[in-house]
Motif scaffolding. Structure first.
Motif, PDB file in Angstrom:
ATOM      1  N   ALA A  33       0.824  -1.219   0.000  1.00 13.08           N
ATOM      2  CA  ALA A  33       0.000   0.000   0.000  1.00 13.08           C
ATOM      3  C   ALA A  33       0.855   1.264   0.000  1.00 13.08           C
ATOM      4  CB  ALA A  33      -0.971  -0.022   1.175  1.00 13.08           C
ATOM      5  N   GLU A  34       0.593   2.184   0.923  1.00 15.78           N
ATOM      6  CA  GLU A  34       1.237   3.489   0.924  1.00 15.78           C
ATOM      7  C   GLU A  34       2.743   3.392   1.163  1.00 15.78           C
ATOM      8  OE1 GLU A  34      -0.682   6.003   3.714  1.00 15.78           O
ATOM      9  OE2 GLU A  34      -2.597   6.084   2.623  1.00 15.78           O
ATOM     10  N   GLU A  35       3.161   2.457   2.014  1.00 12.67           N
ATOM     11  CA  GLU A  35       4.591   2.302   2.278  1.00 12.67           C
ATOM     12  C   GLU A  35       5.326   1.883   1.009  1.00 12.67           C
ATOM     13  OE1 GLU A  35       4.612  -0.491   5.509  1.00 12.67           O
ATOM     14  OE2 GLU A  35       5.073   1.102   6.957  1.00 12.67           O
ATOM     15  N   ARG A  36       4.740   0.936   0.296  1.00 14.91           N
ATOM     16  CA  ARG A  36       5.344   0.480  -0.965  1.00 14.91           C
ATOM     17  C   ARG A  36       5.399   1.627  -1.976  1.00 14.91           C
ATOM     18  NH1 ARG A  36       5.831  -4.174  -4.228  1.00 14.91           N
ATOM     19  NH2 ARG A  36       5.501  -3.719  -6.439  1.00 14.91           N
ATOM     20  N   GLU A  37       4.323   2.367  -2.090  1.00 10.08           N
ATOM     21  CA  GLU A  37       4.252   3.474  -3.038  1.00 10.08           C
ATOM     22  C   GLU A  37       5.275   4.555  -2.707  1.00 10.08           C
ATOM     23  OE1 GLU A  37       0.953   6.691  -4.744  1.00 10.08           O
ATOM     24  OE2 GLU A  37       0.325   4.966  -3.536  1.00 10.08           O
ATOM     25  N   ALA A  38       5.453   4.831  -1.419  1.00 11.18           N
ATOM     26  CA  ALA A  38       6.403   5.866  -1.008  1.00 11.18           C
ATOM     27  C   ALA A  38       7.829   5.493  -1.401  1.00 11.18           C
ATOM     28  CB  ALA A  38       6.302   6.086   0.500  1.00 11.18           C
ATOM     29  N   VAL A  39       8.208   4.237  -1.168  1.00 10.04           N
ATOM     30  CA  VAL A  39       9.553   3.789  -1.509  1.00 10.04           C
ATOM     31  C   VAL A  39       9.739   3.764  -3.022  1.00 10.04           C
ATOM     32  CG1 VAL A  39      11.163   1.851  -1.430  1.00 10.04           C
ATOM     33  CG2 VAL A  39       9.845   2.464   0.605  1.00 10.04           C
ATOM     34  N   THR A  40       8.734   3.288  -3.734  1.00 11.25           N
ATOM     35  CA  THR A  40       8.814   3.239  -5.195  1.00 11.25           C
ATOM     36  C   THR A  40       8.969   4.636  -5.783  1.00 11.25           C
ATOM     37  OG1 THR A  40       7.428   1.248  -5.244  1.00 11.25           O
ATOM     38  CG2 THR A  40       7.638   2.485  -7.285  1.00 11.25           C
ATOM     39  N   ASP A  41       8.195   5.583  -5.279  1.00 10.41           N
ATOM     40  CA  ASP A  41       8.277   6.963  -5.772  1.00 10.41           C
ATOM     41  C   ASP A  41       9.647   7.568  -5.474  1.00 10.41           C
ATOM     42  OD1 ASP A  41       5.697   6.783  -6.655  1.00 10.41           O
ATOM     43  OD2 ASP A  41       4.806   7.912  -5.002  1.00 10.41           O
ATOM     44  N   ARG A  42      10.189   7.255  -4.299  1.00 12.13           N
ATOM     45  CA  ARG A  42      11.497   7.790  -3.934  1.00 12.13           C
ATOM     46  C   ARG A  42      12.590   7.233  -4.845  1.00 12.13           C
ATOM     47  NH1 ARG A  42      11.095   6.798   1.146  1.00 12.13           N
ATOM     48  NH2 ARG A  42      12.571   5.077   1.397  1.00 12.13           N
ATOM     49  N   MET A  43      12.517   5.948  -5.149  1.00  7.30           N
ATOM     50  CA  MET A  43      13.482   5.338  -6.055  1.00  7.30           C
ATOM     51  C   MET A  43      13.350   5.909  -7.463  1.00  7.30           C
ATOM     52  SD  MET A  43      13.171   1.380  -4.774  1.00  7.30           S
ATOM     53  CE  MET A  43      14.188   0.756  -6.107  1.00  7.30           C
TER      54      MET A  43
END
Length: 287
Positions: free
Chosen positions: A13-23
């Motif tokens: 969810a949001e945790e995955r999306e946050a890391v993906t966006d940062r990468m």
């Protein structure tokens, strides 16, 4: 690269999306040229600095992601020279990024088109090839760079087929690109209006310079080669400083135009390099 770990947590969810966006942001920043430094004074290039940087970023990012880059260009002198400019800049990055000797043949391809329209027949062949490479060799979906091609609405069906598989697309054209095409592809580099004062090579060479600054000197004569008439003084001067007089430029242009006619569907990589980069050909022959 080897990593040892005692625990592994799958983010959702949001945790995955946050890391993906940062990468994603970090990769784009790494790929993006810091500034725009044109090869020569050119009002058309000066009018599209953001688009130029976006196109260079897309190509550099593809290399960093291990994503093949496929250049599709018209089978004209301008199309060939423009395509070679992108090729000249990208191949050294591919070689540096991959250890295998044949990486440049897996991660970069230049394919001429019969005309300037990216038709469904072309798109079907490309889609078939990229899907087969994904299944057989686990290759990523390529970035497609269209040079002196695919700028009109007649290419929409072909571009849309690539979009079905989330293939990124860049268009570099010497004329204004149709709004429908602008909406369909990710990045477009073209004149603000059709004034007939530029070539696809002039734009592509400036994109290529920002893909790989190390090849700037190799590209300085290419814009002047692409003009059949009314070559801008700035590009003539740049070519002269690089060692190419007007007579040599004309002879190179005519030779590329002739070779682009024969077996127009082939990239003729080594042959075209010999025509465009005379000193390199002489060194290879020991002359």
């Amino acid at each position: 690269l080897q990593v040892e770990t005692e625990a592994l947590v799958v983010l959702e969810a949001e945790e995955r999306e946050a890391v993906t966006d940062r990468m994603e942001d970090a990769l784009v920043q790494r790929a993006r040229p810091e500034s725009v430094d044109p090869l020569a004074e050119d009002t058309t290039v000066a009018a599209v600095p953001d688009a130029l940087r976006d196109a260079a970023t897309a190509i550099r990012r593809a290399v960093l992601e291990d994503r093949p880059v496929v250049v599709r260009h018209s089978a004209t002198a301008d199309g060939y020279v423009a395509g070679v400019a992108i090729e000249r800049a990208t191949l050294p990055l591919v070689r540096d990024h991959h250890q295998s000797e044949d990486a440049e043949y897996h991660y970069f391809d230049r394919r001429p088109l019969d005309g300037s329209v990216y038709a469904m027949d072309d798109a079907t062949g490309d889609a078939t090839g990229m899907l087969a490479n994904r299944e057989r060799h686990d290759e990523k979906i390529p970035l497609f760079v269209f040079v002196a091609a695919a700028g009109t609405a007649e290419s929409l069906d072909g571009l849309d087929l690539l979009d079905v598989y989330d293939a990124r697309r860049v268009v570099v054209e010497d004329r204004t690109v149709d709004e429908d095409v602008r909406d369909a592809v990710g990045t477009v580099v073209c004149p603000p209006e059709d004034d007939g004062v530029t070539t696809a090579t002039a734009l592509a060479a400036n994109v290529a310079t920002h893909v790989n600054e190390d090849v700037r000197a190799d590209l300085e004569h290419l814009p002047a080669v692409s003009f059949w008439e009314d070559t801008p003084t700035a590009y003539l001067t740049l070519a002269e400083e690089a060692g190419y007089e007007e007579t040599a430029l004309r002879e190179i242009r005519e030779a590329v135009a002739l070779e682009s006619f024969y077996q127009s569907y082939e990239d003729k990589r080594e042959l075209v390099i010999d025509l465009l980069f005379a000193e390199e050909a002489e060194d290879a022959l020991g002359l």
